[in-house]
Design a protein around this motif. Structure first.
Motif, PDB file in Angstrom:
ATOM      1  N   GLY A  25      59.232  74.233  86.960  1.00 57.45           N
ATOM      2  CA  GLY A  25      60.123  73.151  87.377  1.00 57.45           C
ATOM      3  C   GLY A  25      59.343  71.927  87.815  1.00 57.45           C
ATOM      4  O   GLY A  25      59.735  70.796  87.548  1.00 57.45           O
ATOM      5  N   ILE A  99      67.945  82.979  84.520  1.00 52.95           N
ATOM      6  CA  ILE A  99      66.782  82.086  84.641  1.00 52.95           C
ATOM      7  C   ILE A  99      65.519  82.824  84.219  1.00 52.95           C
ATOM      8  O   ILE A  99      64.711  82.316  83.452  1.00 52.95           O
ATOM      9  CB  ILE A  99      66.644  81.543  86.074  1.00 52.95           C
ATOM     10  CG1 ILE A  99      67.859  80.689  86.407  1.00 52.95           C
ATOM     11  CG2 ILE A  99      65.371  80.711  86.221  1.00 52.95           C
ATOM     12  CD1 ILE A  99      67.768  79.923  87.698  1.00 52.95           C
ATOM     13  N   PHE A 224      66.740  73.588  91.055  1.00 50.30           N
ATOM     14  CA  PHE A 224      65.880  74.478  90.276  1.00 50.30           C
ATOM     15  C   PHE A 224      64.483  74.511  90.885  1.00 50.30           C
ATOM     16  O   PHE A 224      63.885  75.564  91.088  1.00 50.30           O
ATOM     17  CB  PHE A 224      65.832  73.969  88.832  1.00 50.30           C
ATOM     18  CG  PHE A 224      65.072  74.866  87.905  1.00 50.30           C
ATOM     19  CD1 PHE A 224      65.680  75.980  87.344  1.00 50.30           C
ATOM     20  CD2 PHE A 224      63.749  74.603  87.595  1.00 50.30           C
ATOM     21  CE1 PHE A 224      64.976  76.808  86.490  1.00 50.30           C
ATOM     22  CE2 PHE A 224      63.035  75.430  86.736  1.00 50.30           C
ATOM     23  CZ  PHE A 224      63.660  76.535  86.171  1.00 50.30           C
ATOM     24  N   LEU A 230      70.616  80.609  94.319  1.00 48.75           N
ATOM     25  CA  LEU A 230      70.843  81.911  93.687  1.00 48.75           C
ATOM     26  C   LEU A 230      70.305  83.050  94.545  1.00 48.75           C
ATOM     27  O   LEU A 230      70.148  84.153  94.063  1.00 48.75           O
ATOM     28  CB  LEU A 230      70.284  81.953  92.254  1.00 48.75           C
ATOM     29  CG  LEU A 230      68.792  82.075  92.047  1.00 48.75           C
ATOM     30  CD1 LEU A 230      68.522  82.382  90.593  1.00 48.75           C
ATOM     31  CD2 LEU A 230      68.092  80.846  92.423  1.00 48.75           C
TER      32      LEU A 230
END
Ligand code: PFF
Length: 440
Positions: A25, A99, A224, A230
């Motif tokens: 990222g 992911i 991200f 998450l």
């Protein structure tokens, strides 16, 4: 029940959590997103997102994880036994597997390029040979699958060893090494003749470039990049000691993560401008454009090896953290051994990762809503599930949990009042507005 593991030192906890945040990222995605979305304008909105949404959501995840010392579903059930909150745990686990699947494809490409660089096969081609090389590799019917699986195997080997001997030890070695490589690289790049243009490109905001789409992308990127929404950070915080300050840890992690993203930009763009390339190449920037530059650079092979080494270190500490969400869930909720849980996680990731790897070749015609599996997993997880998770965590901690418990968790640390204010009001409203506006 055997005693639950904790990180041994505060340094270890920070190294692992920064390891989760700093990944593709920062070094792969941030430079190309900034490159395609107006440079400075993107950076400005990104920074805003980190402060008003990123840190509050991170603290919310930390509070849930550290107050319960459990995996995401166990934690949500303990904190809110009569609500449906724990279903968000399943959403987090699904998002983490999505992911991990597409992420390990790019990690596989990195391992292939690292091997090419080390063996001297990344230099000596004609400039347009690199695009052909990447396309033929990425669309090959099995090579990317093999590298994806190999990467997941390495990931598996670290995770199998457990929290202290696997995750913490690997992070304690890899993260300092990553910073050293990054600093050397950035200094070298800033001495190149294109440095001034690069700094200008990255730092000077052109406000006419700010659009709802840029805002959505910057927010998706912030989530991200900080591994938010998450329950990855929730899971790591469940291994924090009760004496760690959550707001201080969150601030340090957000700062270091942002620093690495900016340094990655300062490492890549000066080279891009100095060698007359364009910054808008997108995801292929590091695979197609940078090798052309290394080919012409003095000691290019060394720089190529360092870059792919850097990407490898950054990516494996992140993939480890994504995997830990399901491993903690499986071992604690389903009472299976760590080894078996790690194998289940790796197995699922190998299957979906292989399908994502084939999205650039044999499965490129297989699309859902016009997106290949790779793009779909990326879009649904980063732009939909992570922001939704972010809204949920900030509302859950900001409004639903007992205020005294939250205050006790945040008792020793800076910025508590501001963080709680942002968690209750600013973050949910801002995330929801950017999200809805961007999807319209
Ligand atoms: N933060 C990681 C990166 O910037 O590459 C990606 C990531 C790691 C996302 C862990 C989500 C996660 F749970």
């Amino acid at each position: 029940m055997s005693e639950r593991a904790q990180f041994t030192t505060r340094m270890g906890a920070i190294a692992a959590t920064v390891g989760s945040a700093v990944g593709l990222g920062n070094i792969w995605r941030f430079p190309y997103e900034a490159g395609q979305n107006g440079g400075g304008a993107f950076l400005l909105i990104y920074l805003l997102c980190v402060v008003v949404m990123g840190i509050p959501v991170m603290v919310a995840e930390f509070v849930i994880g550290r107050s319960t010392h459990r995996n995401v579903c166990g934690a949500l059930r303990q904190l809110s036994p009569h609500s449906k909150a724990r279903w968000f745990g399943y959403v987090g686990i699904t998002a983490s597997l999505m992911i991990l699947s597409f992420y390990s494809v790019v990690c596989g490409w990195i391992v292939e390029y690292l091997v090419l660089a080390v063996s001297g096969r990344l230099t000596g081609l004609e400039p347009n040979g690199y695009a052909t090389m990447f396309t033929s590799f990425a669309s090959h019917p099995w090579r990317p699958v093999l590298w994806t699986a190999l990467f997941l195997l390495l990931n598996h080997l670290v995770l199998r060893r457990g929290l202290k001997r696997g995750i913490e030890r690997a992070s304690n070695v890899m993260m300092p090494l990553l910073f050293v490589i990054l600093v050397i690289f950035a200094i070298h790049s800033l001495l190149l003749p294109g440095a001034e243009r690069a700094v200008n490109f990255l730092m000077a905001p052109r406000l006419e470039d700010v659009t709802p789409d840029v805002a959505l992308k910057a927010m998706g990127q912030a989530f991200f990049s900080l591994s938010l929404g998450l329950s990855c950070l929730l899971t790591y915080a469940s291994y924090f000691k009760n004496s760690d300050s959550l707001t201080r840890n969150a601030t340090v992690i957000a700062l270091l993560d942002t620093l690495v993203a900016v340094m990655a930009g300062l490492m890549i763009f000066p080279a891009v401008f100095s060698y007359g390339m364009e910054p808008q190449a997108g995801p292929k920037l590091i695979f197609e454009v940078l090798p052309i530059i290394f080919n012409q650079m003095h000691m290019g092979i060394v720089w190529a090896v360092l870059l792919f080494m850097l990407l490898f270190l950054a990516s494996i500490t992140s993939s480890i953290s994504m995997s830990e969400i399901s491993i903690a869930f499986l071992t604690e909720e389903h009472n299976i051994s760590r080894e078996a849980a790690t194998t289940v996680n790796t197995g699922i990731a190998v299957v979906f990762g292989s399908l994502c790897a084939l999205s650039f070749g044999p499965l490129s015609g297989f699309t859902i809503c016009g997106k290949t599996l790779f793009d779909l997993f990326d879009f649904v997880s980063s732009n939909v599930l992570l922001p939704l998770g972010g809204i949920f965590f900030s509302l859950f901690v900001g409004w639903h949990l007992d205020r005294r418990m939250v205050n006790a968790q945040l008792s020793h640390g800076p910025f508590v009042a501001i963080v709680i204010f942002c968690m209750r009001y600013v973050a949910p409203v801002a995330i929801a507005s950017v999200f809805i506006y961007g999807l319209l």
